[in-house]
Structures are given as structure tokens and as C-alpha cells.
Design a protein around this motif. Structure first.
Motif, mmCIF file in Angstrom:
data_model
loop_
_atom_site.group_PDB
_atom_site.id
_atom_site.type_symbol
_atom_site.label_atom_id
_atom_site.label_comp_id
_atom_site.label_asym_id
_atom_site.label_seq_id
_atom_site.Cartn_x
_atom_site.Cartn_y
_atom_site.Cartn_z
ATOM 1 N N GLN A 5 45.301 46.972 58.665
ATOM 2 C CA GLN A 5 45.444 47.874 59.454
ATOM 3 C C GLN A 5 44.502 48.418 60.658
ATOM 4 O O GLN A 5 44.870 48.651 61.808
ATOM 5 N N ALA A 6 43.336 48.340 60.228
ATOM 6 C CA ALA A 6 42.276 48.728 61.101
ATOM 7 C C ALA A 6 42.089 47.664 62.401
ATOM 8 O O ALA A 6 41.892 47.886 63.283
ATOM 9 N N LEU A 7 42.239 46.474 61.810
ATOM 10 C CA LEU A 7 42.350 45.248 62.912
ATOM 11 C C LEU A 7 43.511 45.369 64.005
ATOM 12 O O LEU A 7 43.463 45.298 65.104
ATOM 13 N N GLU A 8 44.527 45.806 63.145
ATOM 14 C CA GLU A 8 46.021 45.814 63.989
ATOM 15 C C GLU A 8 46.142 46.893 64.966
ATOM 16 O O GLU A 8 46.326 46.953 66.141
ATOM 17 N N ASP A 9 45.356 48.066 64.509
ATOM 18 C CA ASP A 9 45.196 49.194 65.396
ATOM 19 C C ASP A 9 44.301 48.921 66.595
ATOM 20 O O ASP A 9 44.369 49.635 67.522
ATOM 21 N N ARG A 10 43.441 47.984 66.546
ATOM 22 C CA ARG A 10 42.656 47.553 67.811
ATOM 23 C C ARG A 10 43.059 46.336 68.228
ATOM 24 O O ARG A 10 42.186 45.696 69.211
ATOM 25 N N GLY A 11 44.126 45.771 68.188
ATOM 26 C CA GLY A 11 44.789 44.893 68.922
ATOM 27 C C GLY A 11 44.218 43.479 68.360
ATOM 28 O O GLY A 11 44.467 42.424 69.259
ATOM 29 N N VAL A 12 43.325 43.376 67.395
ATOM 30 C CA VAL A 12 42.767 42.175 66.749
ATOM 31 C C VAL A 12 44.285 41.132 66.292
ATOM 32 O O VAL A 12 44.707 41.870 65.274
ATOM 33 N N PRO A 13 44.303 40.163 66.475
ATOM 34 C CA PRO A 13 45.289 39.030 65.817
ATOM 35 C C PRO A 13 44.898 39.039 64.157
ATOM 36 O O PRO A 13 43.699 38.893 63.965
ATOM 37 N N VAL A 14 45.693 39.537 63.493
ATOM 38 C CA VAL A 14 45.378 39.548 62.031
ATOM 39 C C VAL A 14 46.781 39.233 61.213
ATOM 40 O O VAL A 14 48.071 39.602 61.659
ATOM 41 N N GLU A 15 46.976 38.446 60.285
ATOM 42 C CA GLU A 15 47.986 38.291 59.327
ATOM 43 C C GLU A 15 47.407 38.583 57.998
ATOM 44 O O GLU A 15 46.060 38.376 57.607
ATOM 45 N N MET A 16 48.367 39.190 57.139
ATOM 46 C CA MET A 16 47.965 39.302 55.531
ATOM 47 C C MET A 16 49.012 38.862 54.935
ATOM 48 O O MET A 16 50.150 39.171 54.774
ATOM 49 N N ILE A 17 48.479 38.079 54.038
ATOM 50 C CA ILE A 17 49.377 37.301 52.738
ATOM 51 C C ILE A 17 48.916 37.874 51.285
ATOM 52 O O ILE A 17 48.003 37.684 50.881
ATOM 53 N N VAL A 18 50.022 38.391 50.730
ATOM 54 C CA VAL A 18 49.989 38.740 49.202
ATOM 55 C C VAL A 18 50.575 37.965 48.453
ATOM 56 O O VAL A 18 51.954 37.368 48.605
ATOM 57 N N TYR A 19 50.138 37.370 47.408
ATOM 58 C CA TYR A 19 50.307 36.483 46.384
ATOM 59 C C TYR A 19 50.695 37.045 45.196
ATOM 60 O O TYR A 19 49.987 37.887 44.416
ATOM 61 N N LYS A 20 52.250 37.105 45.004
ATOM 62 C CA LYS A 20 52.847 37.796 43.876
ATOM 63 C C LYS A 20 52.354 37.411 42.551
ATOM 64 O O LYS A 20 52.381 36.401 42.244
ATOM 65 N N GLY A 21 52.161 38.596 41.817
ATOM 66 C CA GLY A 21 51.863 38.363 40.398
ATOM 67 C C GLY A 21 50.560 37.959 40.024
ATOM 68 O O GLY A 21 50.091 37.964 38.758
ATOM 69 N N TYR A 22 49.625 37.932 41.128
ATOM 70 C CA TYR A 22 48.074 37.477 40.671
ATOM 71 C C TYR A 22 47.124 38.650 40.700
ATOM 72 O O TYR A 22 47.432 39.520 41.500
ATOM 73 N N GLY A 23 46.224 38.330 39.867
ATOM 74 C CA GLY A 23 44.896 39.016 40.019
ATOM 75 C C GLY A 23 43.921 38.726 41.125
ATOM 76 O O GLY A 23 44.359 38.409 42.185
ATOM 77 N N HIS A 24 42.776 38.606 40.550
ATOM 78 C CA HIS A 24 41.562 38.410 41.579
ATOM 79 C C HIS A 24 41.723 36.827 42.036
ATOM 80 O O HIS A 24 41.302 36.467 42.978
ATOM 81 N N GLY A 25 42.246 36.012 41.022
ATOM 82 C CA GLY A 25 42.164 34.620 41.348
ATOM 83 C C GLY A 25 43.618 33.942 41.633
ATOM 84 O O GLY A 25 44.541 34.543 40.906
#
Length: 680
Positions: free
Chosen positions: A620-640
Motif C-alpha cells: 500500500q505504501a508503494l502504491e500510494d507513491r505511484g511505485v509499480p508494485v504487485e503482491m501475490i499471496v500464496y494460499k494455505g502457506y506459512g513462512h515457506g
């Protein structure tokens, strides 16, 4: 002001341990994501008590059930015959020999997805299930005469299931733990029918058992236990002895700091164990020691003070206490004199990379996994008196026709003058007169380490980029293992800041050599490597693109939500309320005002080590400043990300991201379903 430093390339003679016929050849086929993920690998080498055989695991990728599955193999050192003993789709783990060498035991989840103990006769036949523990089996060990097995299990697992049936699922924070207790089974009875086990530690014990070992005479079990089985309680671990005749428990080491993993001397009069030697603060980056105490209790005495790294116990024999440890990018077997504390290295050459060492009954022969820059890790054996590895597996034949980059150790000076090492991966046809894109891959930890080994088969498809015409730098930044306690302490109250110096100075040093295009530099990493990439995203404009895998963006957010809160205080010196300035200094989010670097954020949905709020906050902080950003969430996983199909996704996403920003491919649309997958 940008600084440049000369870079020193240090080729290491690692191939001395590996027969040339098994070296990866300079083939013509560039490995795809799927071929990397489909590589079979070996591990868990176990030498038989008589040193005639080696048991080991071969891990395969099962795309149909979306799992990495390990099966048990045995190699006869006299006939060179290799036999696969298990084939069940659940796979096996924690393989051990029975003391007489006639059985191999292992843990498998074949019934109700619950880990239970099995044994298979060396002569053949189907595995026999030995346990029916309601809480499953976490770890185990044979008694020296083979007549009994001790194991740990949690009786709370069954209670939790009953509670959830009545009240639905809930968790009481830092109260709802599955405390591990110690059980034993009679092997003869278990071979007839699975046993629930006899509880040996008190049912109302206010501790959770971890490492343990039978005494040589089989009358006692030494174990370590902490007040709770979670990271914040690690400093409470002490050493106990259980007398089996009356199930009486006596604590023999009760000093501050963590004490664990006890092992008996051959005569049963002493114990050696891993110890923080009374230190509580800073032990996330301080050396632990191997220490000795009388079995009756008394003074604790370090025997590895001469060794400036983390020792891992291997065995106690006539020559002394054997342990494994790192020396920069090498890893070896050492022996310590339990009386004088003198430490000697057993294995060689100096740059060898040896792991997972086990010794036979006489402590004369070792089995282990050996790695190199030009071959896949292989199981090997060697006598200890004249160390000369002999390979017993041929995993490297899988990559014989692959085109793989060359790997070498390089050095440079960081901004503050500290010497830093890294691994430089170059195309086989590398031309120093050309300009190459540079991709930095940063390990986690921070006490992880990168070595010049094959393969790079998880998260980041390094050799695909190298074969496309890039060089890759893997940075052993300050805090990395293998370089001693003082080096690991260099990022105390300097996390991110000093780490960024080490990465940027490495980039500068390579640019100064003339073969790196400064406009095409990228950074990526997972966990602590993701945090450093996030720090570089917000504090530097040096990089054309970054990828932040499970990375910290705000140490304040991290501290209050992680399952390992002591980590933050250990490295930053205080909590966020007590010292807000140090949290501002080291948090990427506090530098985001000037961020310009396109950033890919990857995170497991259920991550408790680095809670996913860190990813959302940075996005969100990058998007607020117009920086190209993508976030991908991997379902069902913890840290690895632990399953092959999702690892395929992680690698494909990184490949597409950097192929756009470094090589000029079209900008990927990560929302598209059915995106093409590389196939051989």
C-alpha cells in the motif's frame, strides 16, 4: 556518495572430493522451472553400525499429489548394490538403524495423516508399524541393546481434537501448546502390534521435551526441556536425567540461557550438550558451545571455546567429541578433546562442503552428503583416519546435459571496510569484455549462508537467467553463518542498514570490474533476504526491480505479530515502545517516501514468522507513491512455500517479473489463469 571497491575472485578446489565422471557437464539444455523442481535429491545419510551399508533418502517430486516425497534406499558398500526399500506415497523421514543393523526405522504418515513409527527388516518385506501414539511421534531413539525405543509425543493433540468437536476451533494465545512428553515402547511387543507407549515423564510436567538420548546402560534417558515449546521460551531449556526404574526426573543443568541436545559419554559418566553458557541476551547471534557436565550434576565446562562458530554434535568416541561446523563457505567435521578443549579438523580439503554426517559404531567411518559447484549433492562415505570420500549415489547424472553457470567465491570490502564474501554465478561462455545484467539473490536468516553449490531449484530460477545472459551474486552479508561470532554481531542495531551496505558494495565492486550493466541490476530474497530487498527498495535507487519474499517492512508490525518476538529485541536491543528510534532506523517502511523501485511482493497467506501484514503494508505504501508494485499471496502457506505446484508459481512469477524489468519482456499480467508453464 557511491563507492567502488576492487573485487577479489577466489576459486576453491572443491572438486577434489568429487570424481570427474559425475561432474555436471557443460551441456546445451537450459533448465526450465519444472525441470529444476523435478530434480531428485539425496539426504539423511546413515551409516550402518558395522559400516557395511549406508541408508539414505531420495526425494522425488510427485506432481499428482503436489508433494515432495522421500523414500528409503540402502547402498551395500561391499557389493555396490543400491536397493529402494519404501514406495508408499506418504514417504518417510527420520531414518535410523537398529543397533544390530537388522532393521531400519522411520516415521511416516500412512494412517490418519498422523506421524507414526515404522520399521522395515533389512532382509526385505513390508514395513511394520510400531506405534499407535494418539499424538503421533515427533522424534525417537533406539536403546543400545535394541530392546526398546524412546519417543516424544504430545498427549494434548487428542484432547484438542475432542475440544474442537464440542466447541469448534479456537486457540488460547501462548497457552494452547502441544507439550512434548517422553514415552517408551518394548520393541518385541511393538513388532507384534502397534503400541501407544508408556509415558515416562510426569503427566503434569511443566515443560516440553526436545532432544534426548538413552544412557549406554539403558537405565536412564537424558533430555532437554523448555517451559513451553515455542521460540520465546527457548532460553528456558535445561538438561534433565530420567531414571527409568521409577520414572524419577532430576534436573542437572539449570543455568540461564538455552541448554539442549544432551548426549552421553561412552562410559555414561558425563553428558555433552549445546549451551549458551549462561548467556540470555544476544544468543541469536552469539556462538553456542558444546559443554560437558557430570551425570551427577555440577559445574558446566565448555569444550569448544576455541571454535568460533556454531558446533553441532555428531558423536563421542575414543578420539573425543565429534561435531560439525562451518568455516566461511566450507563445512567440516571436527573433533574436540573433552579434557583440554583442543579442536582439530577431521575432513578436507579446506573448501569441502560436507553435511549430515553420521558415524558407525566404532567412530571410524562416516557417511555424509557432499556438495560442489559442478555436481549435485551426493551421499558419500570415508574412513576418518584418512579422509577420502567415496560416492555412493549418482544424482549428478540428471544434469549431465544441462547448461549451468559456473560458481565461485568472491570477496569485496563493504562501506565500513568489513570484508564480505559472496557467490558469483556466471554463464559458461562468460566474456569479461561484455556488459551483463546483475541479479542479487539474498539468503534468509540472517544466520543463513550461501555456498558455491548446485542446484538453485527453489523460488529463484538462477540458471535460467544466467543462460539468458546475466550474472548472479549471492551475498553472505554481515550476520551470515560461517564467519564467526563477531561477524554475526555486526548487524546488531544495524539490521538492514549494514546489510544494504554489503549488497550495494558488492554491486559496486562488480560494476568496477567492467562486466556489469549498472542500469540492469535487481535484488530478490526470501525471509531475511526479503527484508533486505525491501530495505533496498525503499532506501536505494540502484536497482531496476526487486522481489520481496516473506519480507519484513516494519519491525514494529513484525514484533507485535510474529511467533518469534525475542528475535527483534535480540537484534535491535529493545522493544518498539522503549526505543522507537532504532525501529525507524531499520524499518523499510520509514524510507518509503523516496522509493522508486518496481517491487514484486510474495507472501504466504498464513505466515506467522513474518506476518503477512508486512507485505500488505509495503504494497500500500508503494502504491500510494505511484511505485509499480504487485503482491501475490500464496494460499494455505506459512513462512515457506512447500509444495511443488506453488513453488512453480513462485518461480514463474519471479521469472516473469525480472524478465520484464531486466530483459525487456512484456509486463506480466499475474491475474491470468492458465499461464504457460515451462516444460522440457
Amino acid at each position: 556518495m557511491k563507492t567502488q571497491h576492487a573485487i577479489t575472485v577466489c576459486f576453491t578446489a572443491l572438486l577434489a572430493c568429487t570424481p570427474p565422471l559425475l561432474h555436471a557437464q557443460a551441456g546445451q539444455r537450459s533448465p526450465s522451472v519444472d525441470s529444476l523442481l523435478s530434480l531428485r535429491s539425496v539426504g539423511s545419510a546413515r551409516i550402518s553400525p558395522d559400516a557395511h551399508r549406508v541408508a539414505y533418502l531420495v526425494t522425488n517430486t510427485d506432481w499428482q499429489q503436489d508433494a515432495f516425497v522421500s523414500q528409503l534406499w540402502v547402498h551395500d558398500l561391499r557389493t555396490a548394490a543400491a536397493t529402494q526399500l519404501t514406495r508408499h506415497e506418504s514417504g518417510v523421514s527420520q531414518v535410523e538403524w537398529s543397533p544390530d543393523g537388522s532393521w531400519l526405522s522411520f516415521i511416516s504418515m500412512r494412517v490418519e495423516q498422523k506421524p507414526q513409527l515404522y520399521a522395515i527388516a533389512l532382509a526385505g518385506g513390508e514395513p511394520v508399524r510400531l506405534t499407535n501414539a494418539s499424538g503421533g511421534v515427533s522424534s525417537y531413539e533406539w536403546r543400545a541393546d535394541g530392546g526398546a525405543i524412546a519417543f516424544t509425543s504430545s498427549p494434548a493433540v487428542a484432547m484438542r481434537k475432542s475440544r474442537d468437536t464440542t466447541l469448534g476451533g479456537f486457540e488460547v494465545v501462548r497457552r494452547d501448546f502441544s507439550m512434548q512428553q517422553l514415552y517408551t515402547i518394548d520393541v518385541a511387543a511393538a513388532l507384534g502390534a502397534p503400541q501407544a507407549g508408556t509415558l515416562r515423564t510426569p503427566a503434569n510436567a511443566m515443560y516440553s521435551v526436545s532432544g534426548f538420548e538413552w544412557s549406554p546402560d539403558g537405565a536412564r534417558i537424558a533430555f532437554s526441556a523448555a517451559t513451553l515449546p515455542d521460540a520465546p521460551s527457548a532460553n528456558t531449556a535445561d538438561i534433565y536425567i530420567l531414571g527409568l526404574a521409577g520414572n524419577d526426573v532430576r534436573r542437572i543443568v539449570a543455568q540461564p540461557g538455552a541448554d539442549g541436545d544432551p548426549h552421553w559419554s561412552p562410559d555414561g559418566r558425563q553428558l555433552v550438550f549445546s549451551s549458551a553458557m549462561g548467556e540470555v541476551r544476544g544468543n541469536y547471534f552469539r556462538n553456542t558451545r558444546l559443554a560437558v557436565v557430570d551425570a551427577a550434576g555440577g559445574a558446566v565446562r565448555s569444550i569448544t571455546s576455541q571454535f568460533d562458530e556454531q558446533p553441532a554434535f555428531v558423536g563421542w568416541g575414543p578420539a573425543g567429541v565429534y561435531f560439525a561446523g562451518s568455516q566461511k563457505t566450507a563445512s567440516h567435521l571436527f573433533v574436540a578433546d573433552p579434557v583440554t578443549g583442543k579442536v582439530s579438523r577431521v575432513t578436507g580439503p579446506e573448501a569441502a562442503m560436507i553435511s549430515g554426517i553420521t558415524l558407525d559404531r566404532t567412530m571410524a567411518t562416516a557417511a555424509f552428503v557432499i556438495a560442489s559447484p559442478d555436481a549435485l549433492p551426493e551421499v558419500a562415505v570415508s574412513p576418518l583416519d584418512q579422509f577420502a570420500p567415496r560416492l555412493v549415489t549418482t544424482m549428478s547424472t540428471q544434469v549431465r546435459d544441462w547448461r549451468l553457470g559456473s560458481r565461485e567465491v568472491v570477496k569485496w570490502k563493504s562501506r565500513d571496510g568489513q570484508e564480505i564474501e559472496g557467490i558469483l554465478i556466471k554463464p559458461r561462455d562468460f566474456d569479461p569484455s561484455r556488459k551483463y545484467p546483475l541479479l542479487c539473490v539474498i539468503h534468509g536468516g540472517p544466520t543463513g549462508i550461501d555456498r558455491p553449490v548446485l542446484p538453485d531449484a527453489r523460488y529463484y530460477p538462477v540458471d535460467e537467467w544466467v543462460n539468458r545472459g546475466a550474472v548472479v551474486l549471492k551475498v553472505n552479508y554481515r550476520g551470515s553463518a560461517g564467519y564467526g561470532e563477531a561477524f554475526r554481531a555486526l548487524n546488531y542495531r544495524n539490521l538492514g542498514v549494514g546489510d544494504a551496505w554489503d549488497v550495494v558494495s558488492g554491486v559496486d565492486a562488480l560494476i568496477a570490474k567492467g562486466f556489469v550493466d549498472p542500469a540492469k541490476v535487481a535484488s530478490m530474497g526470501w525471509s531475511q533476504g526479503g527484508y533486505i530487498s525491501a530495505f533496498l527498495t525503499t532506501s536505494s535507487t540502484r536497482f531496476a526491480a526487486t522481489s520481496v519474499g516473506a519480507g519484513i517492512s516494519d519491525w514494529r508490525t513484525y514484533y507485535y505479530n510474529t511467533d518469534i518476538t525475542p528475535f527483534t529485541v535480540q537484534y535491535l536491543g529493545a522493544d518498539p515502545v522503549a526505543d522507537p528510534a532504532i525501529y525507524a532506523k531499520t524499518s523499510p517502511i520509514d524510507y518509503v517516501r523516496t522509493a522508486k523501485t518496481p517491487t514484486l511482493i510474495q507472501h504466504g497467506e498464513l505466515d506467522r514468522r513474518v506476518p503477512i501484514a508486512n507485505g500488505y503494508q509495503l504494497r500500500q505504501a508503494l502504491e500510494d507513491r505511484g511505485v509499480p508494485v504487485e503482491m501475490i499471496v500464496y494460499k494455505g502457506y506459512g513462512h515457506g512455500i512447500t509444495k511443488p505446484k506453488s513453488q512453480r508459481a513462485v518461480m514463474q512469477h519471479n521469472l516473469a517479473w525480472f524478465n520484464h524489468y531486466i530483459f525487456g519482456d512484456p509486463l506480466p499480467d499475474f491475474t491470468r489463469v492458465g499461464a504457460p508453464v515451462n516444460q522440457d
